[in-house]
Design an enzyme around this catalytic site. Sequence first.
Site, mmCIF file in Angstrom:
data_model
loop_
_atom_site.group_PDB
_atom_site.id
_atom_site.type_symbol
_atom_site.label_atom_id
_atom_site.label_comp_id
_atom_site.label_asym_id
_atom_site.label_seq_id
_atom_site.Cartn_x
_atom_site.Cartn_y
_atom_site.Cartn_z
ATOM 1 N N ASN A 150 -7.779 -2.047 5.443
ATOM 2 C CA ASN A 150 -8.611 -1.208 4.548
ATOM 3 C C ASN A 150 -8.614 0.273 4.930
ATOM 4 O OD1 ASN A 150 -9.580 -3.384 2.915
ATOM 5 N ND2 ASN A 150 -10.904 -3.956 4.622
ATOM 6 N N TYR A 195 -0.202 -11.720 -2.312
ATOM 7 C CA TYR A 195 0.089 -10.427 -1.661
ATOM 8 C C TYR A 195 0.257 -10.629 -0.153
ATOM 9 C CZ TYR A 195 -1.208 -5.790 0.251
ATOM 10 O OH TYR A 195 -1.268 -4.619 0.968
ATOM 11 N N LYS A 201 3.646 -10.226 2.290
ATOM 12 C CA LYS A 201 3.629 -9.388 3.499
ATOM 13 C C LYS A 201 4.127 -10.192 4.705
ATOM 14 C CE LYS A 201 1.881 -5.344 2.203
ATOM 15 N NZ LYS A 201 2.767 -4.171 2.164
ATOM 16 N N CYS A 229 -4.170 -8.817 5.140
ATOM 17 C CA CYS A 229 -4.172 -9.957 4.203
ATOM 18 C C CYS A 229 -3.228 -11.078 4.655
ATOM 19 C CB CYS A 229 -3.791 -9.498 2.798
ATOM 20 S SG CYS A 229 -5.096 -8.515 2.052
ATOM 21 N N GLY A 250 -2.932 -2.959 -4.984
ATOM 22 C CA GLY A 250 -4.173 -2.403 -5.524
ATOM 23 C C GLY A 250 -5.335 -2.991 -4.760
ATOM 24 N N ASP A 309 9.325 7.530 -4.617
ATOM 25 C CA ASP A 309 8.282 6.735 -5.278
ATOM 26 C C ASP A 309 8.606 6.658 -6.772
ATOM 27 O OD1 ASP A 309 5.599 5.831 -6.324
ATOM 28 O OD2 ASP A 309 5.008 6.198 -4.255
ATOM 29 N N GLU A 336 -8.109 0.760 -7.597
ATOM 30 C CA GLU A 336 -8.878 1.365 -6.511
ATOM 31 C C GLU A 336 -9.447 0.304 -5.575
ATOM 32 O OE1 GLU A 336 -9.567 1.211 -9.620
ATOM 33 O OE2 GLU A 336 -11.697 0.933 -10.030
ATOM 34 N N SER A 352 -0.163 -6.033 6.281
ATOM 35 C CA SER A 352 -1.574 -5.974 5.902
ATOM 36 C C SER A 352 -2.394 -7.029 6.630
ATOM 37 C CB SER A 352 -1.669 -6.219 4.394
ATOM 38 O OG SER A 352 -2.990 -6.508 4.021
HETATM 39 P P1 NAD Z 1 -0.448 2.904 -2.893
HETATM 40 O O1 NAD Z 1 -0.463 1.935 -4.034
HETATM 41 O O2 NAD Z 1 -1.258 4.156 -3.018
HETATM 42 O O3 NAD Z 1 1.046 3.321 -2.543
HETATM 43 C C1 NAD Z 1 2.130 2.482 -2.759
HETATM 44 C C2 NAD Z 1 3.163 3.272 -3.543
HETATM 45 O O4 NAD Z 1 4.311 2.465 -3.748
HETATM 46 C C3 NAD Z 1 2.674 3.705 -4.930
HETATM 47 O O5 NAD Z 1 2.674 5.119 -5.040
HETATM 48 C C4 NAD Z 1 3.677 3.076 -5.873
HETATM 49 O O6 NAD Z 1 4.014 3.863 -7.003
HETATM 50 C C5 NAD Z 1 4.875 2.861 -4.965
HETATM 51 N N1 NAD Z 1 5.767 1.856 -5.514
HETATM 52 C C6 NAD Z 1 5.422 0.626 -5.980
HETATM 53 N N2 NAD Z 1 6.509 0.018 -6.484
HETATM 54 C C7 NAD Z 1 7.547 0.876 -6.317
HETATM 55 C C8 NAD Z 1 8.929 0.815 -6.656
HETATM 56 N N3 NAD Z 1 9.445 -0.262 -7.258
HETATM 57 N N4 NAD Z 1 9.695 1.880 -6.367
HETATM 58 C C9 NAD Z 1 9.176 2.989 -5.775
HETATM 59 N N5 NAD Z 1 7.883 3.100 -5.433
HETATM 60 C C10 NAD Z 1 7.078 2.051 -5.710
HETATM 61 O O7 NAD Z 1 -0.886 2.073 -1.606
HETATM 62 P P2 NAD Z 1 -1.305 2.567 -0.158
HETATM 63 O O8 NAD Z 1 -2.755 2.299 -0.016
HETATM 64 O O9 NAD Z 1 -0.793 3.937 0.092
HETATM 65 O O10 NAD Z 1 -0.531 1.514 0.748
HETATM 66 C C11 NAD Z 1 0.709 1.809 1.375
HETATM 67 C C12 NAD Z 1 1.241 0.544 2.040
HETATM 68 O O11 NAD Z 1 0.276 0.052 2.977
HETATM 69 C C13 NAD Z 1 1.511 -0.605 1.076
HETATM 70 O O12 NAD Z 1 2.645 -1.304 1.491
HETATM 71 C C14 NAD Z 1 0.291 -1.472 1.211
HETATM 72 O O13 NAD Z 1 0.564 -2.831 0.874
HETATM 73 C C15 NAD Z 1 -0.023 -1.309 2.687
HETATM 74 N N6 NAD Z 1 -1.438 -1.575 2.990
HETATM 75 C C16 NAD Z 1 -2.400 -0.700 2.554
HETATM 76 C C17 NAD Z 1 -3.729 -0.953 2.834
HETATM 77 C C18 NAD Z 1 -4.831 -0.027 2.392
HETATM 78 O O14 NAD Z 1 -5.990 -0.266 2.711
HETATM 79 N N7 NAD Z 1 -4.542 1.046 1.665
HETATM 80 C C19 NAD Z 1 -4.085 -2.104 3.546
HETATM 81 C C20 NAD Z 1 -3.079 -2.969 3.959
HETATM 82 C C21 NAD Z 1 -1.757 -2.677 3.690
#
Ligand code: NAD
Length: 321
Positions: free
Chosen positions: A178, A149, A153, A120, A76, A32, A191, A118
Amino acid sequence: MKRAIVTGAGGFIGGHLVVFLKKQGYYVKGVDLKLPEFSRSGADDFVVGDLRDPALVESLFEGGIDEVYQLAADMGGAGYLFTGDNDADVMHNSALINLNVLKSSVNHGVKRVFYSSSACVYPEYNQMDSDNPNCVEESVYPAQPDSEYGWEKLFSERLYFSFMRNYSIDVKVARFHNIFGPQGTYDGGKEKVPAALARKVAMTADGGEIEVWGDGEQTRSFLFIDDCVQAVYQLMQSDFSGPVNIGSEELVSINQLAKICMSVAGKKLTIRHVDGPQGVRGRNSDNRLIEEKLNWTPKVSLEEGIKRTYEWINAAINATR
Ligand code: NAD
């Protein structure tokens, strides 16, 4: 011992997934831009690096890797993804990450890659009615995601499946709806709604007022993090590739979600509706496919998940006061 890379291991879902995989006996390498914000990573090795850099990504596979869990994305909540202000970065950064991780996985003979897509991706025109959104997997085309976004995806889903067709790599794609729980970002602008509401409720004295974006009648479903990582793991172990929804079918309005937060906090607060980005009018997971293919259903109710999340956010806020 299986060897896995978790990209995005410093983030919310990635951090939890590392802990889950360790419990299954994996060797886990986390990657990360940053270390986890709220706890020590459970990974055996953690590389702080930028996945947009192809050389960095290539270097991760030294020693051999069996499985890759790709969770890194520029992402985000609604305040980050739906204003339009971050569209270029979101598309560019996440596309580069996916291009690099997938190509290096093939270069190094990785057997299986998980990709976190996602909800989305689903078309806006099927999500105008807050009571009857349609998010069945095949409804994704004709495509019309409501955000860039979502378009990235969808592009990346196609990218992963192209590699599966043209190279010998097994791909698993899930569309998360979500995901929430402890150790997720709860302030600063990235958040998401459960954490934002829990923070507002935690920081407001009984009898006070909290803000909700829009009229609060927009609907969503929310899946607790423990159920999410279990589903990811089951998908990865299965012979089914997806794309498949990973979510809950417990549909609530944002006003109802705010009331659940108040109830677990034991506070009576007034909701003030203010202008703000809202995304689609209604969205719910359709779990028929995942039930059929993986025999998976969520175990943690929304109320129980919010209780655990609220308690963690409340404690985190009190610790910084
Ligand atoms: P998050 O933002 O907490 O985690 C994503 C991580 O990716 C972050 O820690 C960020 O620092 C890292 N990152 C971003 N750019 C980077 C780079 N260039 N190099 C290395 N690391 C990098 O998000 P999350 O909620 O843990 O989501 C994880 C995955 O699930 C994502 O792909 C997100 O799009 C997908 N997703 C999440 C949700 C949700 O509700 N949380 C819903 C749909 C999809």
